[in-house]
Design a protein around this motif. Sequence first.
Motif, short mmCIF file in Angstrom:
data_model
loop_
_atom_site.label_atom_id
_atom_site.label_comp_id
_atom_site.label_asym_id
_atom_site.label_seq_id
_atom_site.Cartn_x
_atom_site.Cartn_y
_atom_site.Cartn_z
N GLU A 336 0.83 -1.21 0.00
CA GLU A 336 0.00 0.00 0.00
C GLU A 336 0.87 1.27 0.00
O GLU A 336 1.74 1.41 0.85
N HIS A 337 0.60 2.18 -0.94
CA HIS A 337 1.40 3.40 -1.00
C HIS A 337 0.61 4.54 -1.63
O HIS A 337 -0.20 4.33 -2.53
N THR A 338 0.87 5.77 -1.16
CA THR A 338 0.38 6.99 -1.80
C THR A 338 1.59 7.85 -2.09
O THR A 338 2.40 8.07 -1.18
N PRO A 339 1.75 8.31 -3.35
CA PRO A 339 2.94 9.13 -3.65
C PRO A 339 3.00 10.36 -2.73
O PRO A 339 1.96 11.00 -2.49
N TRP A 340 4.19 10.70 -2.26
CA TRP A 340 4.31 11.78 -1.28
C TRP A 340 3.81 13.13 -1.80
O TRP A 340 3.20 13.89 -1.02
N PRO A 341 4.01 13.49 -3.07
CA PRO A 341 3.43 14.76 -3.54
C PRO A 341 1.90 14.79 -3.39
O PRO A 341 1.32 15.84 -3.10
N ALA A 342 1.26 13.63 -3.58
CA ALA A 342 -0.20 13.57 -3.42
C ALA A 342 -0.58 13.68 -1.95
O ALA A 342 -1.61 14.28 -1.60
N VAL A 343 0.24 13.13 -1.07
CA VAL A 343 -0.01 13.27 0.37
C VAL A 343 0.03 14.75 0.74
O VAL A 343 -0.85 15.26 1.46
N GLU A 344 1.03 15.45 0.21
CA GLU A 344 1.18 16.88 0.49
C GLU A 344 -0.01 17.66 -0.08
O GLU A 344 -0.59 18.52 0.60
N ALA A 345 -0.40 17.33 -1.32
CA ALA A 345 -1.51 18.03 -1.97
C ALA A 345 -2.81 17.82 -1.18
O ALA A 345 -3.57 18.77 -0.93
N GLY A 346 -3.06 16.57 -0.78
CA GLY A 346 -4.29 16.26 -0.04
C GLY A 346 -4.33 16.97 1.31
O GLY A 346 -5.37 17.49 1.73
N THR A 347 -3.20 16.98 2.00
CA THR A 347 -3.13 17.63 3.31
C THR A 347 -3.34 19.14 3.17
O THR A 347 -4.01 19.77 4.00
N HIS A 348 -2.81 19.69 2.10
CA HIS A 348 -3.00 21.12 1.80
C HIS A 348 -4.49 21.42 1.59
O HIS A 348 -5.02 22.41 2.10
N VAL A 349 -5.17 20.57 0.84
CA VAL A 349 -6.61 20.75 0.60
C VAL A 349 -7.38 20.61 1.92
O VAL A 349 -8.34 21.35 2.18
N LEU A 350 -6.95 19.68 2.77
CA LEU A 350 -7.60 19.51 4.08
C LEU A 350 -7.49 20.81 4.89
O LEU A 350 -8.48 21.31 5.45
N LEU A 351 -6.27 21.38 4.95
CA LEU A 351 -6.05 22.62 5.71
C LEU A 351 -6.88 23.76 5.13
O LEU A 351 -7.54 24.50 5.86
N GLU A 352 -6.88 23.91 3.82
CA GLU A 352 -7.62 24.99 3.15
C GLU A 352 -9.12 24.83 3.42
O GLU A 352 -9.83 25.81 3.65
N THR A 353 -9.61 23.59 3.42
CA THR A 353 -11.03 23.34 3.71
C THR A 353 -11.36 23.74 5.15
O THR A 353 -12.40 24.37 5.42
N ILE A 354 -10.48 23.41 6.08
CA ILE A 354 -10.68 23.78 7.48
C ILE A 354 -10.75 25.30 7.62
O ILE A 354 -11.64 25.84 8.30
N LEU A 355 -9.83 26.00 6.95
CA LEU A 355 -9.80 27.47 7.03
C LEU A 355 -11.09 28.07 6.43
O LEU A 355 -11.65 29.02 6.98
N ARG A 356 -11.56 27.52 5.29
CA ARG A 356 -12.79 27.98 4.67
C ARG A 356 -13.99 27.80 5.59
O ARG A 356 -14.83 28.69 5.72
N LEU A 357 -14.08 26.60 6.19
CA LEU A 357 -15.22 26.32 7.07
C LEU A 357 -15.16 27.23 8.30
O LEU A 357 -16.19 27.71 8.79
N ASP A 358 -13.94 27.47 8.78
CA ASP A 358 -13.77 28.30 9.98
C ASP A 358 -14.24 29.73 9.72
O ASP A 358 -14.72 30.41 10.63
N ALA A 359 -14.10 30.15 8.46
CA ALA A 359 -14.42 31.54 8.10
C ALA A 359 -15.92 31.75 7.91
O ALA A 359 -16.38 32.89 7.82
N THR A 360 -16.69 30.67 7.81
CA THR A 360 -18.13 30.80 7.56
C THR A 360 -18.92 30.23 8.74
O THR A 360 -18.45 29.32 9.43
N ASP A 361 -20.12 30.76 8.94
CA ASP A 361 -20.96 30.29 10.05
C ASP A 361 -21.99 29.29 9.54
O ASP A 361 -23.17 29.60 9.41
N GLY A 362 -21.57 28.11 9.21
CA GLY A 362 -22.51 27.10 8.73
C GLY A 362 -23.26 26.47 9.89
O GLY A 362 -22.88 26.61 11.05
N THR A 363 -24.34 25.73 9.54
CA THR A 363 -25.03 24.99 10.59
C THR A 363 -24.37 23.63 10.72
O THR A 363 -24.14 22.95 9.73
N GLY A 364 -24.07 23.27 11.91
CA GLY A 364 -23.47 21.96 12.15
C GLY A 364 -24.52 20.99 12.63
O GLY A 364 -25.67 21.03 12.19
#
Lengths: 374, 374
Positions: A336-364
């Motif tokens: 089992e393996h995920t190429p490291w550039p994809a790991v970095e890209a995915g983690t970056h998208v995770l962080l950006e998604t967290i920042l976006r959600l944090d900036a908006t007042d959605g209903t949880g």
Amino acid sequence: MREAGLRVGVDEFGNLIGSRPSELGSALLAGSHLDTVPQGGMFDGALGVVAAIECARVLHEGGRSLRHPFVAIAFAEEEGYTFGSGTLSSRSLLGEMPRDQFSELVDRSGRTYDEYLRARAHGLPQAHVPAQVRAYIELHAEQGPHLERMAKQVASVDQIVGSQRTVVTFEGRAAHAGTTPMDRRADALLGGAEFVLAVNEIATASNGRGVGTVGELHAYPGARNVIPGKTALSVEFRSQDDTWLTSARERADGAAGKIAGRRKLGVRVTPWTGSLVQPMDSGLQQAILAAMRLAGHDAVTLSSWAGHDAGILARYVPSGMIFVPSTGGISHAPEEHTPWPAVEAGTHVLLETILRLDATDGTGGTLPLAYAAR
Amino acid sequence: MREAGLRVGVDEFGNLIGSRPSELGSALLAGSHLDTVPQGGMFDGALGVVAAIECARVLHEGGRSLRHPFVAIAFAEEEGYTFGSGTLSSRSLLGEMPRDQFSELVDRSGRTYDEYLRARAHGLPQAHVPAQVRAYIELHAEQGPHLERMAKQVASVDQIVGSQRTVVTFEGRAAHAGTTPMDRRADALLGGAEFVLAVNEIATASNGRGVGTVGELHAYPGARNVIPGKTALSVEFRSQDDTWLTSARERADGAAGKIAGRRKLGVRVTPWTGSLVQPMDSGLQQAILAAMRLAGHDAVTLSSWAGHDAGILARYVPSGMIFVPSTGGISHAPEEHTPWPAVEAGTHVLLETILRLDATDGTGGTLPLAYAAR
């Protein structure tokens, strides 16, 4: 987790919790699971936990505060190998596994789930998952071939496929393998072998609508000079289509009965269990896709053919998943393996998604936490 | 054994030996084995040991002396379940299992055959099987349906059928059972399942000339949500006809290759081992049949479809077997049973055969004993 500025604790279901407190009551949860299958790989589960901690570390070291509390979570027993029951810790956490059944789940050494939980403190302080949750986001390896085939690094998940599973037992008559003539045998392994091929045929005939697998098969008593008197095997079907799942179950039931009748064996199909197709939150999918576009990725959406804790949490709070590719489509194997550039890209998208959600007042939503004492 | 007037000891291969010394150098041996298969019954092996001791008891209590020394023997590891190698103790005793291979045989706990033998003293004095043997006689349950079908209590055995066995391993690719599309799988259990059916077909097509069994099958890694990457299974053929055995081997080899090729799996057939058809000593068969007639039994002769220590000893010294019926033809199962009147009849024939042999000066043989020190 401590180096990433998180307060670390473990809850009574063995879930590891790293918290970053903040003003708003509604928490942002990110994570995945830490357990694995026998002979598994190092990406399935652990990757999403490490990515969530990495997001916390970047925020911590950059001195960046969030409006919402942030919680990195590592669920236990998602594969469910220990007690033969998947997403066990998240389902226990949310009261989907009633507490009075804890002593009925027994591992290979005879220990009950109750006893297992009592032994899991790890010397860490007690912690709790927050009840008010803005969103749960899980980064995970796709565990299939699609992202690699498309030469993409990241995808948003639209749904988790439904699954149905059971255990089928054929009963014959154990007897001496030399002295018992062929026409006097009731060989339970012959029934099991035919049924393994029947399950494969049902899934193959679906033309991509579903998959079917016999992953475990045990022939008893299991000696080279004894005709097997009993064979037990696991069956699992998965599909994007609940109707197909129902028909696959019926066809497997029918095949088991037919094989047993023809071979003069007893057969027992334990009640099927599993889940329906579970869609991911549409608002969260939009946030993930927007984060992907910002980082220059195409807006790829895939279905998850594996079950995940996100599928359990999605019943109560907005939940979403980010997929990164699995080399060769291989998972649940040491390669089992995920190429490291994809790991970095995915983690970056995770962080950006967290920042976006944090900036908006959605209903949880509210998690129906099943903690005994708070 | 002590109550029957026998001097008790154990040899370095774990064989239990009860001796009744006498004048003539050439010994009369009777016995069988004490080990069993998992979930086995209480007749297979133990019956022949108890019958030999009972003969000694009758002679002892009746004050009847013999010209030949009499030895009741209980072989160890005849089923060979511990180390996966049948008639292990008799073959070790006779040098057929070279001593430098003792450390290569390993049981399920990792213990070598060497270590096992060193731990088997049982606190008993050391003893040895005598080298000069007039005859070896083994009373045993038939383990098949023939005597019961014929409504007979005793039979003499004319030969022990030949057997061939191997382990076949199919290698595929372990992968996630949800995320791996059906057309991207290399499922080793599918190869194993097809091969199980092929072995059965080869034996069934023999119309009674041979039997074939897959008694052990293991799918790895063995989790319900992982496609099996490896499947290992045991194969065993037995026949009264060495030619058929050779052709069954060839057809099984061919089937394994064909299945692996079609399913794109690797396959490994370990070298076949086993024995040719082994006739019992004709003079000894005549003595047993005469003893049967004297007791009012018909002169029934059967072949043994199971292997026995008598098949090993027959290569060196005159050897014979007495069969008693197995209820329902069942053996290697807890239900294994021989009606008590048949047990009595068989033991009586054993004693009468011993007395007949003792009264005549037949030519015996020499066992090539492999004891390290005498």
